[in-house]
Scaffold this motif. Structure first.
Motif, PDB file in Angstrom:
ATOM      1  N   ILE A  28       0.838  -1.192   0.000  1.00  0.00           N
ATOM      2  CA  ILE A  28       0.000   0.000   0.000  1.00  0.00           C
ATOM      3  C   ILE A  28       0.875   1.245   0.000  1.00  0.00           C
ATOM      4  O   ILE A  28       0.651   2.188  -0.755  1.00  0.00           O
ATOM      5  N   SER A  32       0.689   3.903  -3.116  1.00  0.00           N
ATOM      6  CA  SER A  32      -0.064   5.147  -2.940  1.00  0.00           C
ATOM      7  C   SER A  32       0.503   6.060  -1.865  1.00  0.00           C
ATOM      8  O   SER A  32      -0.101   7.071  -1.550  1.00  0.00           O
ATOM      9  N   ASN A  36      -0.860   2.679   6.101  1.00  0.00           N
ATOM     10  CA  ASN A  36      -2.130   2.100   6.498  1.00  0.00           C
ATOM     11  C   ASN A  36      -2.079   1.685   7.958  1.00  0.00           C
ATOM     12  O   ASN A  36      -1.634   0.598   8.297  1.00  0.00           O
ATOM     13  N   MET A  77     -10.625  -3.948  -0.934  1.00  0.00           N
ATOM     14  CA  MET A  77     -10.851  -3.176  -2.145  1.00  0.00           C
ATOM     15  C   MET A  77     -11.999  -2.188  -1.939  1.00  0.00           C
ATOM     16  O   MET A  77     -11.914  -1.026  -2.345  1.00  0.00           O
ATOM     17  N   GLU A  80     -10.989   0.765   0.158  1.00  0.00           N
ATOM     18  CA  GLU A  80     -10.292   1.759  -0.656  1.00  0.00           C
ATOM     19  C   GLU A  80     -11.294   2.553  -1.478  1.00  0.00           C
ATOM     20  O   GLU A  80     -11.209   3.768  -1.581  1.00  0.00           O
ATOM     21  N   ARG A  81     -12.282   1.838  -2.048  1.00  0.00           N
ATOM     22  CA  ARG A  81     -13.230   2.483  -2.936  1.00  0.00           C
ATOM     23  C   ARG A  81     -14.088   3.496  -2.191  1.00  0.00           C
ATOM     24  O   ARG A  81     -14.310   4.621  -2.639  1.00  0.00           O
ATOM     25  N   LEU A  84     -11.106   5.886   0.569  1.00  0.00           N
ATOM     26  CA  LEU A  84      -9.858   6.521   0.168  1.00  0.00           C
ATOM     27  C   LEU A  84      -9.880   7.059  -1.247  1.00  0.00           C
ATOM     28  O   LEU A  84      -9.133   7.967  -1.581  1.00  0.00           O
ATOM     29  N   ARG A  85     -10.780   6.506  -2.097  1.00  0.00           N
ATOM     30  CA  ARG A  85     -10.809   6.952  -3.487  1.00  0.00           C
ATOM     31  C   ARG A  85     -11.089   8.444  -3.576  1.00  0.00           C
ATOM     32  O   ARG A  85     -10.487   9.187  -4.323  1.00  0.00           O
ATOM     33  N   THR A  99      -7.089   6.527   7.803  1.00  0.00           N
ATOM     34  CA  THR A  99      -6.803   5.131   8.166  1.00  0.00           C
ATOM     35  C   THR A  99      -6.786   4.948   9.679  1.00  0.00           C
ATOM     36  O   THR A  99      -7.145   3.878  10.165  1.00  0.00           O
ATOM     37  N   PHE A 190      -4.334   1.511  -7.275  1.00  0.00           N
ATOM     38  CA  PHE A 190      -4.493   1.748  -5.835  1.00  0.00           C
ATOM     39  C   PHE A 190      -5.429   0.705  -5.241  1.00  0.00           C
ATOM     40  O   PHE A 190      -5.140   0.094  -4.213  1.00  0.00           O
ATOM     41  N   GLY A 191      -6.577   0.512  -5.910  1.00  0.00           N
ATOM     42  CA  GLY A 191      -7.546  -0.468  -5.433  1.00  0.00           C
ATOM     43  C   GLY A 191      -6.925  -1.844  -5.335  1.00  0.00           C
ATOM     44  O   GLY A 191      -7.094  -2.562  -4.348  1.00  0.00           O
ATOM     45  N   TRP A 194      -4.555  -2.215  -2.377  1.00  0.00           N
ATOM     46  CA  TRP A 194      -5.276  -2.457  -1.129  1.00  0.00           C
ATOM     47  C   TRP A 194      -5.797  -3.880  -1.096  1.00  0.00           C
ATOM     48  O   TRP A 194      -5.723  -4.555  -0.067  1.00  0.00           O
TER      49      TRP A 194
END
Lengths: 297, 364
Positions: A28, A32, A36, A77, A80-81, A84-85, A99, A190-191, A194
């Motif tokens: 991670i 990015s 985390n 995933m 992240e979506r 964090l997206r 986080t 990125f996804g 994660w």
């Protein structure tokens, strides 16, 4: 002398799990630049998912282990979506604080399940009698754990070196703009980073749960040790995470074996990694294998 | 500035001195003084129960601690997830003084303001020490330094017999000019003490932020290379921010020790560090007023969560401790939601309301 070798063996067992969980953390960070903080909680949830699939749903361990990896893959995933997206482009400091918030949220969710208040342990899947070479012995569970870890780590190394997805992930970690210009979808990477981190965390959690039993506090403190491990290895080096993981396992076992009980010391295995972390930060901040960025202040 | 600040549409400062004033008009100063007088006067008129007074005191102590965290995280841009440990350093300074000279020594009972200041100074030294990696590193790594300090602190407290292995070390009742502070006056008395501390420290921080040192904090946060080029020393500035945060946290810790009349390990865990961080974020990072809104809001939320846990507890199995589950869940959610939707915190709402009033009936 056999005491020494026994400590080495158990150090390698614990260390290999550290290596596996450090791997996910580094993934991670590499792609990015996000630290985390919630990684330990993801490991713990991977462990609990494996347990509930195996014991409560009655699925054979081999399948439930793989299933928990798949489930955590998608869970991480979606984390992240969802969270964090939309923070891409925000200052990195607020992403890290998200986080920290996530860590708190996952803690709360785990406390809502029975795992938060009670201890469980996996049934024994392997023969009870340990394998002994001379005076040194290792249990079957530990041996299988180390083998799975080794296989997974080498599999991931291959994945990053050779496969297209792995190469695109390394490209993004190297230079986001350049990789965008040659058609790599950065958000997707990125996804994926994660998701793969979640997958390795679930594997680490599953193995750990088999070895130490399921106590949330133990799993939590295990999760935080990932920080000293990755700092020792260098935050952006996968090889570093693996080497430092094993090293940290050895250091902890030696501390527990030789320091505890002498000179009025107790529980040194829990604190030594952090003292080491402070020392490394002061004298060798990029760790053993990290890239020396010119970032002096 | 003579023009009414509420009616003007922009800044009409004609000199830097004007802009840097703490109170831009005399009316502002009067309102502020009136407000402080009200804060001091109301306990004489209204008698709150001890329980409510304790809640109020807790909020005020949290404000002192969050002032420090806000300096560190909001103004200097260094995340700390070990702030509860810094507060703990202050509390355990009081505790170790008590362990050394006994809890009814005249120094502890009569010269307690001195003890509180000593606790602040010890906090400052420890804070600066933990911040030492800042001489070489940027904020990501400092997060790790504070985290490891938190864990080392917990270990030291839990395993050393000097600190009673984390069990409560009791603090004696203090004396004032009127005599011993008995149970009935305890919370009101400490309300005044903490209020004085907040007013002094708040004005101090406000003043600091307009001096050269305070502005260099913000400059280093925004761009450390540019700050370096302009002659500041980014590393030392960060160590200094850690020292300041440690000082404020140490004072908060000492006040905590005296208010609760005991120092126990369980008030300074990683969970509390996250709660402090939540307070700073909810209040508004990098704004002074945020350090006042945040603790109040979070404390209020915590009471509501406890009520809810108590009510909902009937519908859940009894072996499950609902409030241990709901607290991290709510604080985590609050942190994440505020960062996603209102990163400037509650302090920003005040700004929104003010500009709405100012511009009414127009939108902008």
């Amino acid at each position: 002398m056999s005491y020494f070798f026994q400590l080495v063996v158990s150090g390698i067992v614990v260390g290999s799990i550290y290596a596996l969980s450090g791997l996910g953390f580094v993934l991670i960070y590499k792609s990015s630049r996000v630290l985390n903080v919630a990684h330990g909680q993801i490991i713990a949830s991977g462990c609990f998912i494996t347990y509930s699939l195996t014991v409560w749903a009655g699925i054979p361990i081999y399948i439930s282990f793989l299933m928990s990896m798949v489930i955590t893959f998608f869970l991480a995933m979606s984390v992240e979506r969802i969270f964090l997206r939309r923070l891409i482009g925000e200052p990195i400091i607020s992403v890290i604080m998200v986080t920290i918030g996530l860590m708190s949220i996952i803690d709360g969710i785990i406390y809502l399940t029975p795992f938060g208040s009670e201890n469980y342990s996996f049934p024994e899947f392997f023969p009870q009698t340990p394998i002994s070479v001379g005076d040194v012995s290792i249990s079957w569970t530990q041996l299988v754990g180390v083998i799975i870890t080794a296989v997974l780590i080498s599999g991931f190394s291959w994945f990053f070196k050779k496969s297209t997805v792995g190469i695109s992930m390394r490209a993004v970690s190297d230079d986001q703009l350049a990789s965008m210009s040659i058609g790599v979808s950065v958000p997707r990477v990125f996804g994926l980073a994660w998701a793969t981190a979640g997958l390795t965390a679930a594997a680490a959690g599953g193995i750990l749960g088999n070895i130490t039993g399921l106590n949330f506090d133990v799993l939590q403190s295990f999760g935080i040790i990932v920080f000293p491990v990755v700092i020792l290895g260098g935050l952006d080096s996968i090889l570093g995470a693996v080497v430092a993981g094993v090293l940290m396992g050895l250091i902890q076992q030696f501390a527990a074996g030789y320091l505890d009980g002498n000179w009025g010391l107790n529980g040194t295995a829990e604190v030594l990694p952090y003292i080491l972390l402070l020392v490394i930060l002061l004298f060798k901040p990029h760790g053993l294998f990290g890239i020396h960025e010119i970032e002096r202040v | 500035m003579s023009a009414n600040r509420w009616l003007t549409t922009g800044n009409y400062f004609t000199s830097y001195q004007d802009e840097q004033r703490i109170f831009s008009t005399r009316l502002d100063k009067l309102i502020f003084i009136g407000f402080i007088v009200c804060l001091f006067a109301w306990p004489l008129l209204i008698k709150l129960s001890n329980r409510n007074m304790l809640v109020l005191d807790t909020i005020l102590i949290a404000i002192v601690a969050v002032l420090g965290l806000n300096l560190l995280t909001g103004f200097a841009g260094l995340i700390s997830i070990g702030h509860a440990a810094f507060v703990g350093v202050g509390a355990y300074t009081v505790a170790s003084i008590i362990r050394l000279i006994g809890d009814d020594h005249v120094l502890v009972t009569h010269a307690w303001p001195l003890v509180i200041i000593v606790a602040g100074l010890v906090g400052a030294v420890v804070g600066a020490f933990v911040g030492l990696p800042a001489l070489r590193l940027r904020h990501l790594y400092l997060l790790m330094a504070t985290l490891s300090f938190q864990i080392i602190f917990q270990w030291i407290i839990n395993f050393s017999t000097f600190f009673n292995q984390g069990q409560t070390i009791s603090v004696g009742r203090v004396f004032w000019f009127t005599g011993k502070i008995v149970r009935k006056q305890h919370y009101v008395f400490w309300y005044y003490v903490i209020l004085v501390a907040i007013v002094l420290l708040g004005l101090g921080v406000r003043n600091l932020l307009r001096t050269r040192y305070g502005r260099s904090l913000v400059a280093v946060r925004d761009n450390d290379r540019a700050a370096d080029a302009m002659g500041m020393h980014p590393g030392l500035t960060k160590v200094y921010a850690f020292g300041l945060a440690g000082f404020l946290a140490g004072i908060a810790g000492a006040l905590h020790a005296y208010l609760y009349r005991g120092v126990g390990f369980e008030s300074f865990t990683l969970h509390h560090s996250i709660v402090y961080l939540a307070m700073a974020i909810v209040g508004g990072m990098g704004t002074l007023s945020g350090s006042f809104w945040g603790p109040a809001a979070i404390q209020f939320l915590e009471l509501r969560v406890e009520d809810l846990a108590e009510k909902a507890g009937h519908y859940f199995p009894s072996n499950m401790n609902l409030s241990t589950a709901l607290r991290p869940l709510t604080f985590g959610l609050v942190i994440v939601l505020f960062l996603m939707f209102e990163p400037r915190g509650i302090a920003n709402w005040w700004r929104i309301v003010r500009s709405y009033v100012k511009l009414w009936p127009f939108r902008y």
